[in-house]
Write an enzyme that holds these catalytic residues in place. Structure first.
Site, PDB file in Angstrom:
ATOM      1  N   LYS A 199      38.099  25.226  40.954  1.00 40.75           N
ATOM      2  CA  LYS A 199      38.868  24.769  42.113  1.00 40.75           C
ATOM      3  C   LYS A 199      37.995  24.601  43.354  1.00 40.75           C
ATOM      4  CE  LYS A 199      40.538  29.345  43.457  1.00 40.75           C
ATOM      5  NZ  LYS A 199      41.684  30.190  43.734  1.00 40.75           N
ATOM      6  N   GLY A 242      24.340  44.677  42.235  1.00 41.07           N
ATOM      7  CA  GLY A 242      23.754  45.846  41.566  1.00 41.07           C
ATOM      8  C   GLY A 242      23.166  45.520  40.216  1.00 41.07           C
ATOM      9  N   GLY A 243      23.944  44.866  39.360  1.00 40.18           N
ATOM     10  CA  GLY A 243      23.396  44.528  38.073  1.00 40.18           C
ATOM     11  C   GLY A 243      24.400  44.465  36.952  1.00 40.18           C
ATOM     12  N   GLU A 269      23.717  53.715  38.728  1.00 44.67           N
ATOM     13  CA  GLU A 269      24.855  53.600  39.638  1.00 44.67           C
ATOM     14  C   GLU A 269      25.818  54.743  39.338  1.00 44.67           C
ATOM     15  OE1 GLU A 269      25.387  49.153  41.139  1.00 44.67           O
ATOM     16  OE2 GLU A 269      25.896  49.338  39.049  1.00 44.67           O
ATOM     17  N   ASP A 274      44.813  33.631  40.643  1.00 49.92           N
ATOM     18  CA  ASP A 274      45.481  32.474  40.019  1.00 49.92           C
ATOM     19  C   ASP A 274      45.772  32.697  38.536  1.00 49.92           C
ATOM     20  OD1 ASP A 274      44.767  31.551  42.501  1.00 49.92           O
ATOM     21  OD2 ASP A 274      44.032  29.612  41.807  1.00 49.92           O
ATOM     22  N   HIS A 330      36.055  49.258  46.690  1.00 54.91           N
ATOM     23  CA  HIS A 330      34.656  49.705  46.739  1.00 54.91           C
ATOM     24  C   HIS A 330      34.461  50.563  47.979  1.00 54.91           C
ATOM     25  CE1 HIS A 330      30.310  49.743  46.642  1.00 54.91           C
ATOM     26  NE2 HIS A 330      30.361  49.206  45.439  1.00 54.91           N
ATOM     27  N   ARG A 381      33.865  55.834  41.637  1.00 55.57           N
ATOM     28  CA  ARG A 381      34.166  55.005  42.808  1.00 55.57           C
ATOM     29  C   ARG A 381      35.436  55.387  43.543  1.00 55.57           C
ATOM     30  NH1 ARG A 381      32.482  48.840  41.480  1.00 55.57           N
ATOM     31  NH2 ARG A 381      30.297  49.369  41.720  1.00 55.57           N
ATOM     32  N   HIS A 386      37.886  45.311  45.802  1.00 50.98           N
ATOM     33  CA  HIS A 386      36.638  44.836  45.199  1.00 50.98           C
ATOM     34  C   HIS A 386      36.803  44.276  43.792  1.00 50.98           C
ATOM     35  CE1 HIS A 386      32.389  44.674  44.420  1.00 50.98           C
ATOM     36  NE2 HIS A 386      32.459  45.559  43.438  1.00 50.98           N
ATOM     37  N   ARG A 433      36.999  51.106  36.956  1.00 52.02           N
ATOM     38  CA  ARG A 433      35.838  50.503  36.300  1.00 52.02           C
ATOM     39  C   ARG A 433      34.557  51.276  36.579  1.00 52.02           C
ATOM     40  NH1 ARG A 433      32.142  45.825  38.403  1.00 52.02           N
ATOM     41  NH2 ARG A 433      32.792  46.759  40.355  1.00 52.02           N
ATOM     42  N   SER A 448      31.477  45.204  34.543  1.00 46.16           N
ATOM     43  CA  SER A 448      32.258  43.953  34.555  1.00 46.16           C
ATOM     44  C   SER A 448      31.440  42.743  34.128  1.00 46.16           C
ATOM     45  CB  SER A 448      32.895  43.715  35.920  1.00 46.16           C
ATOM     46  OG  SER A 448      32.001  44.087  36.918  1.00 46.16           O
ATOM     47  N   LEU A 449      30.212  42.634  34.638  1.00 46.51           N
ATOM     48  CA  LEU A 449      29.413  41.474  34.212  1.00 46.51           C
ATOM     49  C   LEU A 449      29.167  41.531  32.710  1.00 46.51           C
ATOM     50  CD1 LEU A 449      26.743  40.964  37.029  1.00 46.51           C
ATOM     51  CD2 LEU A 449      28.794  39.621  36.593  1.00 46.51           C
TER      52      LEU A 449
HETATM   53  C1  LIG Z   1      30.389  41.508  46.144  1.00 46.27           C
HETATM   54  C2  LIG Z   1      30.535  41.788  44.689  1.00 46.27           C
HETATM   55  C3  LIG Z   1      29.560  42.506  44.012  1.00 46.27           C
HETATM   56  C4  LIG Z   1      29.694  42.784  42.658  1.00 46.27           C
HETATM   57  N1  LIG Z   1      28.694  43.438  42.010  1.00 46.27           N
HETATM   58  C5  LIG Z   1      28.784  43.611  40.666  1.00 46.27           C
HETATM   59  C6  LIG Z   1      27.705  44.179  39.939  1.00 46.27           C
HETATM   60  O1  LIG Z   1      26.667  44.501  40.483  1.00 46.27           O
HETATM   61  N2  LIG Z   1      27.871  44.317  38.597  1.00 46.27           N
HETATM   62  C7  LIG Z   1      28.991  43.959  37.939  1.00 46.27           C
HETATM   63  O2  LIG Z   1      29.083  44.129  36.723  1.00 46.27           O
HETATM   64  N3  LIG Z   1      30.018  43.405  38.617  1.00 46.27           N
HETATM   65  C8  LIG Z   1      29.933  43.211  39.947  1.00 46.27           C
HETATM   66  N4  LIG Z   1      30.974  42.634  40.613  1.00 46.27           N
HETATM   67  C9  LIG Z   1      32.125  42.156  39.852  1.00 46.27           C
HETATM   68  C10 LIG Z   1      31.738  40.888  39.121  1.00 46.27           C
HETATM   69  O3  LIG Z   1      30.932  40.095  39.948  1.00 46.27           O
HETATM   70  C11 LIG Z   1      32.955  40.093  38.724  1.00 46.27           C
HETATM   71  O4  LIG Z   1      33.884  40.904  38.061  1.00 46.27           O
HETATM   72  C12 LIG Z   1      32.578  38.954  37.793  1.00 46.27           C
HETATM   73  O5  LIG Z   1      31.534  38.205  38.343  1.00 46.27           O
HETATM   74  C13 LIG Z   1      33.769  38.077  37.538  1.00 46.27           C
HETATM   75  O6  LIG Z   1      33.349  36.924  36.887  1.00 46.27           O
HETATM   76  P1  LIG Z   1      34.413  35.882  36.360  1.00 46.27           P
HETATM   77  O7  LIG Z   1      33.653  34.815  35.673  1.00 46.27           O
HETATM   78  O8  LIG Z   1      35.472  36.578  35.619  1.00 46.27           O
HETATM   79  O9  LIG Z   1      35.105  35.344  37.697  1.00 46.27           O
HETATM   80  P2  LIG Z   1      34.482  34.695  39.008  1.00 46.27           P
HETATM   81  O10 LIG Z   1      33.030  34.836  39.051  1.00 46.27           O
HETATM   82  O11 LIG Z   1      35.246  35.201  40.153  1.00 46.27           O
HETATM   83  O12 LIG Z   1      34.826  33.156  38.832  1.00 46.27           O
HETATM   84  C14 LIG Z   1      36.152  32.698  38.886  1.00 46.27           C
HETATM   85  C15 LIG Z   1      36.136  31.194  38.943  1.00 46.27           C
HETATM   86  O13 LIG Z   1      37.442  30.692  38.717  1.00 46.27           O
HETATM   87  C16 LIG Z   1      37.725  29.663  39.637  1.00 46.27           C
HETATM   88  N5  LIG Z   1      39.191  29.563  39.734  1.00 46.27           N
HETATM   89  C17 LIG Z   1      40.071  30.529  40.071  1.00 46.27           C
HETATM   90  N6  LIG Z   1      41.333  30.055  39.996  1.00 46.27           N
HETATM   91  C18 LIG Z   1      41.247  28.769  39.602  1.00 46.27           C
HETATM   92  C19 LIG Z   1      42.199  27.735  39.367  1.00 46.27           C
HETATM   93  N7  LIG Z   1      43.506  27.919  39.528  1.00 46.27           N
HETATM   94  N8  LIG Z   1      41.761  26.523  38.965  1.00 46.27           N
HETATM   95  C20 LIG Z   1      40.430  26.272  38.816  1.00 46.27           C
HETATM   96  N9  LIG Z   1      39.476  27.214  39.054  1.00 46.27           N
HETATM   97  C21 LIG Z   1      39.886  28.437  39.431  1.00 46.27           C
HETATM   98  C22 LIG Z   1      37.018  30.121  40.903  1.00 46.27           C
HETATM   99  O14 LIG Z   1      36.841  29.079  41.808  1.00 46.27           O
HETATM  100  C23 LIG Z   1      35.707  30.625  40.291  1.00 46.27           C
HETATM  101  O15 LIG Z   1      34.854  29.553  40.018  1.00 46.27           O
HETATM  102  C24 LIG Z   1      30.849  42.348  41.971  1.00 46.27           C
HETATM  103  C25 LIG Z   1      31.827  41.623  42.644  1.00 46.27           C
HETATM  104  C26 LIG Z   1      31.676  41.337  43.994  1.00 46.27           C
HETATM  105  C27 LIG Z   1      32.730  40.551  44.700  1.00 46.27           C
END
Ligand SMILES: Cc1cc2nc3c(=O)[nH]c(=O)nc-3n(C[C@H](O)[C@H](O)[C@H](O)COP(=O)(O)OP(=O)(O)OC[C@H]3O[C@@H](n4cnc5c(N)ncnc54)[C@H](O)[C@@H]3O)c2cc1C
Length: 539
Positions: A39, A52-53, A120, A217, A238, A285, A346, A381, A386-387
């Protein structure tokens, strides 16, 4: 209305969506092709901000083991982490890390050429891989984006939101309806496999580390087609987001800064975590978050501080270049100054209930990454899990689809047709002050279903939410993506409140001051939508 056909449609371009697209394209038979929808622009996601990683139990790391990782995950999960999920995800970590390396991801190595691991909170050994010091998410995402750009078979729609899933009465997915903000066009995309990789819900809260597009969403889309959703009450706050006046989207100060030895202190520089938990800064956490929240309330302050001044300056610069830079931009030299920090929403443990192949309760609808609930995280968590969950589940959905017949469907029933009709008709829509509506909702959720909750705070929030919903008043069609996001935020916020009200105990990230005890036998909460469109508890 435009119409098209694909074998697989992936919604979301964070790490789970990008990696799934690449793996599915590598493995599955795709007679009608593959489409990735996002989106925003490519690269804007929660993933980009992960610092972090990523947890990795590497076979070459003799100090670590799958059983130790499972044990840490389950301890952090406060009685709700699923053993099988923890085992599967941990066991597959070595494989996916090697696969990411093949896709061009560069992790940090130590002077001996071995992976550089960090620690961590609540991990019993150093097992977290990082990249670019504290730019892990960005570096993984960029490497995957580069591959996506080179892979002509993967079509990409940017600035396009999924607004409804097509699902026949027999609970079989037939595709998705999208809205393209650039052309203002709707499109019906027929597909037998729709993968929700839509990320988290941080934007439901006033203070969050999540970017603008984390509006829940996926939760709302899945609820609208009666999919089962799990543990929606569990939102992780967080403990340490950079608390700069006026900034509600808060920059994260990664847990690994505490992992490397930084201490939480009050304005006078006095450490306080020893009053709350024996593991002090590295307690789980939720405990650190509530300790800081309590300390802020007790001292009547807007933040506490992180003191990293005892750490070696060169280590800080090498390990935390992004954090050092962001703090410096705000006049804070982390080698000399205290960093003002406060908790912020977070990560979402709850989500669309799936098995380890990403399968939901609706045939052909899959969910991976933060929007899914595999049961790994339970009520809390473990950092950097999560990654890992994103990539392992993206990998396994691809493996599952390898054996599926992926011809785009030719027939849909009346139920799906009626959804298409709703978006085909022109309707006049008056402009709404949606930015203000969003702000109100975020305030309501922060106060009503934040770090510490009560029956009263949540009931009040629910009432305020219904009022907001009445003022917004949209049928199926909205004016733009921001309105669709708000429609989804209203649904997700309501479901979080309703499930949190029903959980009459405190557990992990769900803390109720009116029910401070943890019940003896914790169970997941599983909900779906009933015939009247209301929430109904499956379990
Ligand atoms: C600041 C921060 C630091 C973090 N640090 C860590 C870490 O060190 N280690 C770790 O394991 N986790 C960490 N996390 C958590 C981790 O980053 C996320 O849980 C993970 O990246 C989520 O990935 P995802 O692919 O599920 O979603 P996202 O990366 O959030 O991607 C979601 C995608 O879906 C799209 N989208 C959403 N709704 C729609 C829709 N209706 N139509 C079309 N597109 C849509 C968005 O635009 C986006 O592109 C952190 C999170 C944050 C915010």
């Amino acid at each position: 209305m435009k119409y098209s056909n694909y074998s697989v449609v992936i919604i979301g371009s964070g790490i789970s969506g990008l990696y799934a697209a690449l793996k599915i394209n590598q493995i599955a038979n795709l007679p009608d092709g593959i489409l990735l929808i996002t989106k925003s622009g490519l690269g804007e996601s929660n993933s980009k901000y992960a610092q972090g990683g990523i947890v990795a139990v590497m076979k070459s790391n003799k100090k670590d083991s799958v059983s130790s990782h499972i044990s840490d995950t389950i301890k952090a999960g406060a009685g709700l982490s699923e053993f099988d999920s923890a085992k599967y995800i941990s066991e597959n970590s070595d494989k996916v890390i090697h696969d990411l390396l093949n896709f061009g991801v560069e992790f940090d190595f130590d002077e001996n050429g071995d992976f550089a691991y960090t620690l961590e909170a609540a991990h019993s050994v150093r097992r977290i891989l990082h990249s670019g010091g504290d730019a892990t998410g960005r570096n993984i995402e960029n490497a995957l984006l580069k591959k996506i750009a080179e892979t002509k078979e993967i079509e990409v729609y940017e600035n396009t939101a999924a607004v409804d899933i097509l699902c026949n009465s027999d609970k079989t997915t037939k595709g998705v309806i999208t809205y393209n903000e650039t052309t203002s066009e709707y499109e019906t995309i027929y597909s037998p496999a729709v993968i929700l990789a839509t990320g988290g819900i941080g934007q439901l809260y006033k203070y969050t580390t999540n970017p603008k597009n984390a509006t829940g969403d996926g939760i709302a889309l899945a609820f609208r087609v009666n999919a089962e959703l799990q543990d929606l009450e569990f939102v992780q706050f967080h403990p340490t987001a950079l608390a700069i006046d006026g900034e509600e989207n808060r920059f994260l100060i990664s847990e690994s800064v505490r992992g490397e030895g930084a201490k939480l202190v009050d304005a006078d520089g006095v450490e306080f975590m020893q009053d709350y938990h024996e593991l002090k800064e590295l307690a789980p956490r939720d405990i650190v978050t509530r300790a800081i929240f309590d300390k802020m309330q007790h001292d009547n302050t807007e933040n506490v501080y992180l003191n990293a001044t005892a750490l070696d300056k060169s280590l800080l610069e090498k390990r935390f270049p992004t954090i050092s830079k962001k703090c410096a931009e705000n006049g804070i030299d982390i080698s000399k100054d205290f960093i003002p920090v406060a908790p912020a929403a977070h990560y979402y443990m709850g989500g669309i209930k799936t098995d380890l192949f990403g399968r939901t309760s609706i045939k052909g609808l899959y969910a991976i990454g933060e929007t899914a609930s595999t049961g790994l995280h339970g009520a809390n968590r473990l950092a950097s899990n999560s990654l890992l969950e994103c990539v392992v589940c993206a990998y396994s959905v691809a493996k599952y689809l390898e054996n599926e017949e992926l011809k785009s469907p030719k027939k849909i029933d009346e139920k799906s047709k009626s959804v298409i009709d709703k978006y085909s008709n022109d309707v006049f829509l008056e402009e709404k002050d949606v930015k203000n509506f969003k702000k109100n909702l975020q305030e309501i959720m922060w106060n009503g279903a934040g770090i510490i909750r009560t029956e009263y705070s949540m009931m009040q929030a629910l009432e305020q939410l219904f009022e907001l919903s009445r003022n917004f008043h949209r049928g199926s069609k909205c004016l733009n993506i921001e309105e669709y996001e708000f429609r989804n935020m209203l649904i997700s916020a309501r479901l979080i409140l309703q499930t949190a009200i029903m959980r009459k105990e405190s557990r992990g990230a769900h803390f109720r001051s009116d029910y401070p005890q943890t019940a003896e036998n914790g169970t997941h909460s599983i909900i779906t939508k009933d015939e009247l469109g209301e929430l109904s508890f499956v379990k």
